[in-house]
Scaffold this motif. Structure first.
Motif, PDB file in Angstrom:
ATOM      1  N   SER A 357       0.823  -1.215   0.000  1.00 23.14           N
ATOM      2  CA  SER A 357       0.000   0.000   0.000  1.00 23.14           C
ATOM      3  C   SER A 357       0.856   1.263   0.000  1.00 23.14           C
ATOM      4  N   SER A 424      -9.101   8.375  -1.239  1.00 24.73           N
ATOM      5  CA  SER A 424      -8.017   9.280  -1.631  1.00 24.73           C
ATOM      6  C   SER A 424      -7.195   8.618  -2.731  1.00 24.73           C
ATOM      7  N   ALA A 425      -6.344   9.416  -3.385  1.00 18.55           N
ATOM      8  CA  ALA A 425      -5.502   8.884  -4.459  1.00 18.55           C
ATOM      9  C   ALA A 425      -4.648   7.725  -3.964  1.00 18.55           C
ATOM     10  N   ALA A 426      -4.210   7.793  -2.701  1.00 23.36           N
ATOM     11  CA  ALA A 426      -3.305   6.779  -2.155  1.00 23.36           C
ATOM     12  C   ALA A 426      -4.017   5.488  -1.777  1.00 23.36           C
ATOM     13  N   SER A 427      -5.348   5.402  -1.959  1.00 20.58           N
ATOM     14  CA  SER A 427      -6.059   4.173  -1.609  1.00 20.58           C
ATOM     15  C   SER A 427      -7.087   3.789  -2.676  1.00 20.58           C
ATOM     16  N   ASN A 433      -0.806   4.843 -12.886  1.00 22.71           N
ATOM     17  CA  ASN A 433       0.277   5.665 -12.349  1.00 22.71           C
ATOM     18  C   ASN A 433       1.399   5.732 -13.372  1.00 22.71           C
ATOM     19  N   ASP A 445       4.793   6.729  -6.012  1.00 20.66           N
ATOM     20  CA  ASP A 445       4.139   7.555  -5.002  1.00 20.66           C
ATOM     21  C   ASP A 445       2.628   7.355  -5.106  1.00 20.66           C
ATOM     22  N   PRO A 446       1.990   6.650  -4.129  1.00 21.75           N
ATOM     23  CA  PRO A 446       0.551   6.406  -4.223  1.00 21.75           C
ATOM     24  C   PRO A 446      -0.277   7.686  -4.319  1.00 21.75           C
ATOM     25  N   SER A 447       0.230   8.803  -3.763  1.00 24.49           N
ATOM     26  CA  SER A 447      -0.562  10.035  -3.812  1.00 24.49           C
ATOM     27  C   SER A 447      -0.673  10.593  -5.232  1.00 24.49           C
ATOM     28  N   SER A 448       0.141  10.048  -6.177  1.00 23.50           N
ATOM     29  CA  SER A 448       0.064  10.507  -7.566  1.00 23.50           C
ATOM     30  C   SER A 448      -0.825   9.598  -8.416  1.00 23.50           C
ATOM     31  N   ASN A 449      -1.524   8.625  -7.796  1.00 24.74           N
ATOM     32  CA  ASN A 449      -2.436   7.753  -8.536  1.00 24.74           C
ATOM     33  C   ASN A 449      -3.568   8.550  -9.163  1.00 24.74           C
TER      34      ASN A 449
END
Length: 463
Positions: A357, A424-427, A433, A445-449
């Motif tokens: 994750s 959120s983008a990270a989940s 990506n 970087d999961p936040s950039s999904n």
């Protein structure tokens, strides 16, 4: 031409702006000539002469490097030729070395004649002393000095007898000594008679029972070891290791029993229902629905029966599909489903893998040979222990002349938002990506999904 190295200079700057908006930008030049016309630099043994020119920029600004003030007194003659205004000439004092001076801040005087000569006047009287400056910081402590010479011996002190006399004793020194001997003789064997002897080990106690009572001790120390009444038990007494089977008493803990247990006391839900705050792992069918465990896999993104269509994946794009882990499990297989085959895979650029994750690549495998046929694919990876309550992503990446179509759920407009609603983008459950990739990245970087435009592709993980 640049000035010789070592000649002190200053920078003169300025700007000529129109008097009113729309008046047009100012154009022209400024000519700078030293007066006297010949300067001698004692620092560089150079003779400086001639005129320096500065041309106005697009906004009427200029900047020029000129000789700074020095031992030889001189001024700069300035000749302005600016559009929209008559020519003008004046003189300015040179600035200090290394400074930047605005033309508007210097004193402007009438132009001097070409035969101007600077004559130094007599030296004026000395000015008054300035105010004292602030004290400087204390210096570092100095080194320790050498030890001084030993001092002289002090005067002899009073004797013990003299101290006793000062304290009030009356008599001779011998009488004082005799008084001390008399006190010492008071401590004789007779004087200590009745006290405990160390060598007797408490055998000389007059009343042992009273002594135990005074110390707050019970009578266990006076009893013998045994199994009968009035004895004490040894640590290996068989009565302490009775392995008898407890009497059946489950009925006493049932509802209505004499020692009924509430469901909450044993971590159970009441018959009326309740809320499970942790993860629920079901092996088999739950609420009339098949679970991954019923199919022999650890987790899937959704029931494969819901994968009703297929979509051709874009080459070089990393697709991410989330799987949620209810109970701790070790997996070594990734399942994915080719609905329509691809062709001519780019060598070494078709992969599936498992990510944490946090976006770290845990394991992966090349699948170049698997994209050219339509079927359920089982790809073996290095065994990975997955944690209960965590989620992971299956990553898929393809590059080929024709990339494969993978099965998926909904592909309707808005599925990127609907299938990931509230996340959120990270989940995200279904995401992409990056593009232009040829291998699975070791991390991302999961936040950039970004939400994928399909609910899929369908994937599962298992042993």
């Amino acid at each position: 031409m640049p000035l010789p190295e070592g000649v002190p200079t200053f920078t003169l700057v300025g700007e000529f702006a129109p008097l009113s908006p729309g008046g047009g930008e100012r154009q022209g030049t400024l000519a700078f000539t030293p007066v006297p016309a010949v300067l001698v630099s004692t620092a560089t043994d150079a003779i400086l002469l001639g005129t320096e020119n500065a041309t106005l920029g697009a906004s009427g600004e200029f900047s020029i490097e000129l000789v700074a003030e020095a031992d030889e007194d001189f001024v700069w003659r300035v000749d302005e030729t600016i559009t929209g205004q008559p020519p003008r000439s004046y003189t300015i004092e040179p600035g200090t070395a290394g400074s930047t001076v605005a033309l508007t801040s210097v004193a402007v005087t009438d132009v001097l004649p070409d035969d101007y000569v600077v004559v130094a006047g007599p030296r004026g009287p000395a000015g008054a002393d300035g105010a004292p400056g602030t004290d400087g910081l204390d210096g570092a402590p100095g080194a320790d000095g050498q030890d001084g010479a030993p001092g002289a011996d002090g005067a002899p002190g009073a004797s013990a007898y003299e101290v006793a006399v000062d304290a009030g004793f009356v008599g001779t020194e011998q009488q004082w000594l005799d008084s001390l001997q008399t006190d010492a003789e008071a401590y004789t064997d007779a004087a200590v008679d009745g006290r405990l002897e160390k060598a007797a080990n408490l055998a000389d106690l007059t009343d042992a029972g009273a002594a135990r009572s005074s110390l707050g001790l019970g009578d266990a120390a006076t009893r013998s070891v045994g199994t009968g009444a009035g004895s004490v038990a040894a640590g290996d007494d068989g009565r302490f290791t009775d392995a008898r089977t407890p009497t059946a008493h489950a009925a006493t803990h049932a509802s209505g029993g004499s020692d009924a247990l509430a469901p909450a006391s044993i971590g159970a839900l009441p018959a009326a229902g309740g809320t499970i705050s942790g993860n629920l792992a079901v092996e088999g069918v739950a609420l009339g629905q098949d679970t991954p465990a019923a199919h022999g896999v650890a987790a899937w993104c959704y029931d494969p029966a819901a994968a009703v269509n297929s979509t051709q994946l874009s080459g070089g794009v990393l697709y991410l599909v989330r799987v949620d882990i209810a109970a701790a499990v070790t997996v070594s297989s990734i399942y994915w489903w080719v609905g329509n085959p691809g062709s001519s895979p780019t060598s070494g650029q078709c992969h599936v893998g498992l990510y944490s994750s946090a976006g770290a690549l845990l394991a992966s495998a090349n699948v170049d040979a698997l994209i050219s046929s339509a079927a359920l694919k089982t790809t073996t990876i290095a065994s990975q222990g997955l944690s209960a309550g965590a989620f992971y992503w299956v990553g898929l990446l393809f590059n080929a002349a024709v990339t494969p179509e993978l099965t998926r759920g909904s592909g309707w407009t808005g599925v990127a938002e609907a299938a990931n609603v509230g996340l959120s983008a990270a989940s995200l459950r279904f995401a992409t990506n990056g593009s232009g990739r040829t291998v699975l990245p070791s991390s991302f970087d999961p936040s950039s999904n970004v939400g994928a435009n399909i609910a899929g592709p369908w994937v599962a993980v298992g042993a």
